[in-house]
Design a protein around this motif. Structure first.
Motif, PDB file in Angstrom:
ATOM      1  N   ILE A  58     -23.686 -81.608  49.563  1.00  0.00           N
ATOM      2  CA  ILE A  58     -22.514 -81.306  50.405  1.00  0.00           C
ATOM      3  C   ILE A  58     -23.015 -80.845  51.768  1.00  0.00           C
ATOM      4  O   ILE A  58     -23.435 -79.680  51.921  1.00  0.00           O
ATOM      5  CB  ILE A  58     -21.634 -80.200  49.779  1.00  0.00           C
ATOM      6  CG1 ILE A  58     -21.179 -80.585  48.370  1.00  0.00           C
ATOM      7  CG2 ILE A  58     -20.439 -79.879  50.704  1.00  0.00           C
ATOM      8  CD1 ILE A  58     -20.073 -81.600  48.304  1.00  0.00           C
ATOM      9  N   PRO A  59     -23.069 -81.737  52.764  1.00  0.00           N
ATOM     10  CA  PRO A  59     -23.458 -81.295  54.105  1.00  0.00           C
ATOM     11  C   PRO A  59     -22.369 -80.395  54.689  1.00  0.00           C
ATOM     12  O   PRO A  59     -21.247 -80.828  54.899  1.00  0.00           O
ATOM     13  CB  PRO A  59     -23.621 -82.589  54.892  1.00  0.00           C
ATOM     14  CG  PRO A  59     -22.942 -83.659  54.109  1.00  0.00           C
ATOM     15  CD  PRO A  59     -22.796 -83.182  52.709  1.00  0.00           C
ATOM     16  N   ALA A  60     -22.730 -79.143  54.884  1.00  0.00           N
ATOM     17  CA  ALA A  60     -21.783 -78.132  55.394  1.00  0.00           C
ATOM     18  C   ALA A  60     -22.469 -77.279  56.452  1.00  0.00           C
ATOM     19  O   ALA A  60     -22.189 -76.100  56.590  1.00  0.00           O
ATOM     20  CB  ALA A  60     -21.282 -77.258  54.249  1.00  0.00           C
ATOM     21  N   ARG A  78     -21.226 -77.189  63.087  1.00  0.00           N
ATOM     22  CA  ARG A  78     -20.648 -76.113  63.892  1.00  0.00           C
ATOM     23  C   ARG A  78     -19.160 -76.310  64.122  1.00  0.00           C
ATOM     24  O   ARG A  78     -18.471 -75.428  64.611  1.00  0.00           O
ATOM     25  CB  ARG A  78     -21.364 -76.062  65.264  1.00  0.00           C
ATOM     26  CG  ARG A  78     -22.835 -75.750  65.160  1.00  0.00           C
ATOM     27  CD  ARG A  78     -23.094 -74.240  65.162  1.00  0.00           C
ATOM     28  NE  ARG A  78     -24.481 -73.956  64.825  1.00  0.00           N
ATOM     29  CZ  ARG A  78     -24.862 -73.447  63.650  1.00  0.00           C
ATOM     30  NH1 ARG A  78     -23.966 -73.212  62.734  1.00  0.00           N
ATOM     31  NH2 ARG A  78     -26.123 -73.197  63.388  1.00  0.00           N
ATOM     32  N   GLY A  79     -18.641 -77.477  63.854  1.00  0.00           N
ATOM     33  CA  GLY A  79     -17.207 -77.722  64.053  1.00  0.00           C
ATOM     34  C   GLY A  79     -16.775 -77.644  65.508  1.00  0.00           C
ATOM     35  O   GLY A  79     -15.710 -77.103  65.828  1.00  0.00           O
ATOM     36  N   GLN A  80     -17.588 -78.173  66.399  1.00  0.00           N
ATOM     37  CA  GLN A  80     -17.261 -78.050  67.843  1.00  0.00           C
ATOM     38  C   GLN A  80     -15.929 -78.707  68.172  1.00  0.00           C
ATOM     39  O   GLN A  80     -15.122 -78.165  68.912  1.00  0.00           O
ATOM     40  CB  GLN A  80     -18.399 -78.653  68.689  1.00  0.00           C
ATOM     41  CG  GLN A  80     -19.634 -77.754  68.693  1.00  0.00           C
ATOM     42  CD  GLN A  80     -20.889 -78.468  69.174  1.00  0.00           C
ATOM     43  OE1 GLN A  80     -20.961 -79.699  69.123  1.00  0.00           O
ATOM     44  NE2 GLN A  80     -21.861 -77.710  69.625  1.00  0.00           N
ATOM     45  N   LEU A 116     -28.548 -82.380  63.076  1.00  0.00           N
ATOM     46  CA  LEU A 116     -27.561 -83.455  62.912  1.00  0.00           C
ATOM     47  C   LEU A 116     -27.147 -83.526  61.450  1.00  0.00           C
ATOM     48  O   LEU A 116     -27.873 -83.059  60.553  1.00  0.00           O
ATOM     49  CB  LEU A 116     -28.158 -84.807  63.334  1.00  0.00           C
ATOM     50  CG  LEU A 116     -28.639 -84.938  64.785  1.00  0.00           C
ATOM     51  CD1 LEU A 116     -29.374 -86.266  64.977  1.00  0.00           C
ATOM     52  CD2 LEU A 116     -27.455 -84.834  65.742  1.00  0.00           C
ATOM     53  N   ARG A 117     -26.034 -84.173  61.210  1.00  0.00           N
ATOM     54  CA  ARG A 117     -25.573 -84.334  59.827  1.00  0.00           C
ATOM     55  C   ARG A 117     -26.643 -85.019  58.981  1.00  0.00           C
ATOM     56  O   ARG A 117     -26.956 -84.591  57.869  1.00  0.00           O
ATOM     57  CB  ARG A 117     -24.286 -85.165  59.812  1.00  0.00           C
ATOM     58  CG  ARG A 117     -23.711 -85.374  58.432  1.00  0.00           C
ATOM     59  CD  ARG A 117     -22.476 -86.290  58.462  1.00  0.00           C
ATOM     60  NE  ARG A 117     -21.966 -86.533  57.127  1.00  0.00           N
ATOM     61  CZ  ARG A 117     -22.502 -87.399  56.270  1.00  0.00           C
ATOM     62  NH1 ARG A 117     -23.594 -88.115  56.620  1.00  0.00           N
ATOM     63  NH2 ARG A 117     -21.986 -87.562  55.055  1.00  0.00           N
ATOM     64  N   ALA A 118     -27.274 -86.059  59.567  1.00  0.00           N
ATOM     65  CA  ALA A 118     -28.300 -86.792  58.811  1.00  0.00           C
ATOM     66  C   ALA A 118     -29.477 -85.890  58.472  1.00  0.00           C
ATOM     67  O   ALA A 118     -30.074 -86.011  57.393  1.00  0.00           O
ATOM     68  CB  ALA A 118     -28.773 -88.006  59.617  1.00  0.00           C
TER      69      ALA A 118
HETATM   70  N1  CTP Z   1     -25.850 -80.676  61.684  1.00  0.00           N
HETATM   71  C1  CTP Z   1     -24.833 -80.928  60.828  1.00  0.00           C
HETATM   72  C2  CTP Z   1     -23.625 -81.515  61.302  1.00  0.00           C
HETATM   73  C3  CTP Z   1     -22.599 -81.738  60.398  1.00  0.00           C
HETATM   74  N2  CTP Z   1     -22.773 -81.384  59.097  1.00  0.00           N
HETATM   75  C4  CTP Z   1     -21.682 -81.561  58.152  1.00  0.00           C
HETATM   76  O1  CTP Z   1     -21.312 -82.914  58.080  1.00  0.00           O
HETATM   77  C5  CTP Z   1     -19.912 -83.018  57.802  1.00  0.00           C
HETATM   78  C6  CTP Z   1     -19.238 -84.004  58.748  1.00  0.00           C
HETATM   79  O2  CTP Z   1     -19.606 -83.670  60.059  1.00  0.00           O
HETATM   80  P1  CTP Z   1     -18.546 -83.297  61.216  1.00  0.00           P
HETATM   81  O3  CTP Z   1     -17.156 -83.492  60.755  1.00  0.00           O
HETATM   82  O4  CTP Z   1     -18.996 -83.963  62.458  1.00  0.00           O
HETATM   83  O5  CTP Z   1     -18.802 -81.722  61.332  1.00  0.00           O
HETATM   84  P2  CTP Z   1     -19.382 -80.935  62.579  1.00  0.00           P
HETATM   85  O6  CTP Z   1     -20.663 -81.539  62.996  1.00  0.00           O
HETATM   86  O7  CTP Z   1     -19.347 -79.511  62.188  1.00  0.00           O
HETATM   87  O8  CTP Z   1     -18.248 -81.223  63.688  1.00  0.00           O
HETATM   88  P3  CTP Z   1     -18.490 -81.373  65.249  1.00  0.00           P
HETATM   89  O9  CTP Z   1     -19.180 -82.714  65.427  1.00  0.00           O
HETATM   90  O10 CTP Z   1     -17.079 -81.375  65.778  1.00  0.00           O
HETATM   91  O11 CTP Z   1     -19.314 -80.200  65.686  1.00  0.00           O
HETATM   92  C7  CTP Z   1     -19.333 -81.613  57.905  1.00  0.00           C
HETATM   93  O12 CTP Z   1     -19.033 -81.133  56.611  1.00  0.00           O
HETATM   94  C8  CTP Z   1     -20.427 -80.826  58.578  1.00  0.00           C
HETATM   95  O13 CTP Z   1     -20.455 -79.454  58.147  1.00  0.00           O
HETATM   96  C9  CTP Z   1     -23.974 -80.827  58.641  1.00  0.00           C
HETATM   97  O14 CTP Z   1     -24.113 -80.527  57.441  1.00  0.00           O
HETATM   98  N3  CTP Z   1     -24.981 -80.602  59.524  1.00  0.00           N
END
Ligand code: CTP
Ligand SMILES: C[C@](O)(CO)[C@H](O)COP(=O)(O)O
Length: 237
Positions: free
Chosen positions: A8-10, A13-15, A84-86
């Motif tokens: 679960i990528p969590a 930052r939720g920008q 990054l998410r990846a």
């Molecule tokens: N470096 C990151 C960026 C994202 N995620 C996770 O990947 C999921 C989908 O990403 P996204 O909706 O883009 O979340 P954020 O990156 O937090 O949003 P934003 O791009 O608006 O900052 C989310 O559950 C987020 O917590 C993560 O684990 N690590």
């Protein structure tokens, strides 16, 4: 069937969400977003363990414990995410290997920001794996006309025939996914989902029809939509 793990990528930052608190922790109806997300997996006997990938400070302070509230096993000790998410997904996969997972095991990657996953869609994805040697992901066919925007105007229409919206969970053999993410990172390729990393390696994952209400909470308005979806479901019983 090989064991099935969940990442679960969590760690985001939720920008785009724009709140002081990371969106995965904001209250949705009665519980944090991430608690609803995890609820879809809990009690599923085929799942060997759930690996949370969180922002570093939440692990350092232990804040995640009260934010999530009492969580039944099989939550594994959370690990810190990446830029990054990846990166966060890759770090979650590496953590699973340290905790006994093997490369041939399946891993499902599901965004913490998708709290409305239906159990029926999860089960459909799990059941598809027996006939999905190249992986599988939940997806929905594009139903809107798509425009290409330039300077705030439409410069043309994108043919939507055969186009799908990729959702999560996305399911792949753990070792192959880790290698594909490492290859994307080495090639400095920006990828936004696991399937794109696998496609770059020539994999053709199955598209498993899911429900469009498996929304990703990205913008603040999405929270109200998620609340309405969950409220409608609880009324349906
Ligand atoms: N470096 C990151 C960026 C994202 N995620 C996770 O990947 C999921 C989908 O990403 P996204 O909706 O883009 O979340 P954020 O990156 O937090 O949003 P934003 O791009 O608006 O900052 C989310 O559950 C987020 O917590 C993560 O684990 N690590
Ligand atoms: C993985 C995903 O949810 C599939 O649609 C999406 O790519 C995540 O994008 P984000 O910008 O990291 O939220």
């Amino acid at each position: 069937m090989e064991r099935v793990w969940v990442v679960i990528p969590a760690g985001g930052r939720g920008q785009r969400f724009g709140a002081a608190q990371a969106k995965q922790y904001v209250l949705l109806r009665d519980r944090p977003v991430i608690a609803h997300t995890l609820a879809a997996f809990l009690g599923e006997p085929r799942i060997a363990g759930i690996q949370l990938v969180l922002p570093g400070e939440d692990i350092a302070t232990g804040a995640w414990r009260e934010l999530l509230g009492p969580m039944p096993a099989p939550l594994l000790p959370p690990v810190v995410g990446g830029g990054l998410r990846a990166d966060s997904v890759r770090l979650g996969l590496e953590a699973l290997l340290r905790q006994g997972a093997v490369p041939s095991d399946w891993v499902l990657v599901h965004d913490a920001a998708r709290p409305c996953l239906r159990r029926e869609d999860l089960l459909r994805l799990l059941e598809s794996l027996a006939n999905a040697p190249q992986g599988a992901l939940l997806a929905v066919p594009v139903a809107d006309t798509l425009k290409r925007g330039e300077d705030g105007c439409s410069s043309g229409t994108v043919d939507r025939e055969g186009l799908w919206r990729a959702l999560t969970p996305q399911a792949f053999p753990l070792g192959a996914l880790l290698a594909a993410l490492e290859a994307a990172r080495a090639g400095n390729r920006q990828i936004t989902d696991e399937a794109s990393a696998m496609e770059a390696q020539g994999w053709r994952p199955r598209l498993i029809p899911g429900h469009g209400d498996n929304i990703k909470v990205t913008l603040s308005d999405d929270l109200m939509l998620a609340a309405a979806i969950l409220a409608a479901r609880s009324e349906e019983g």
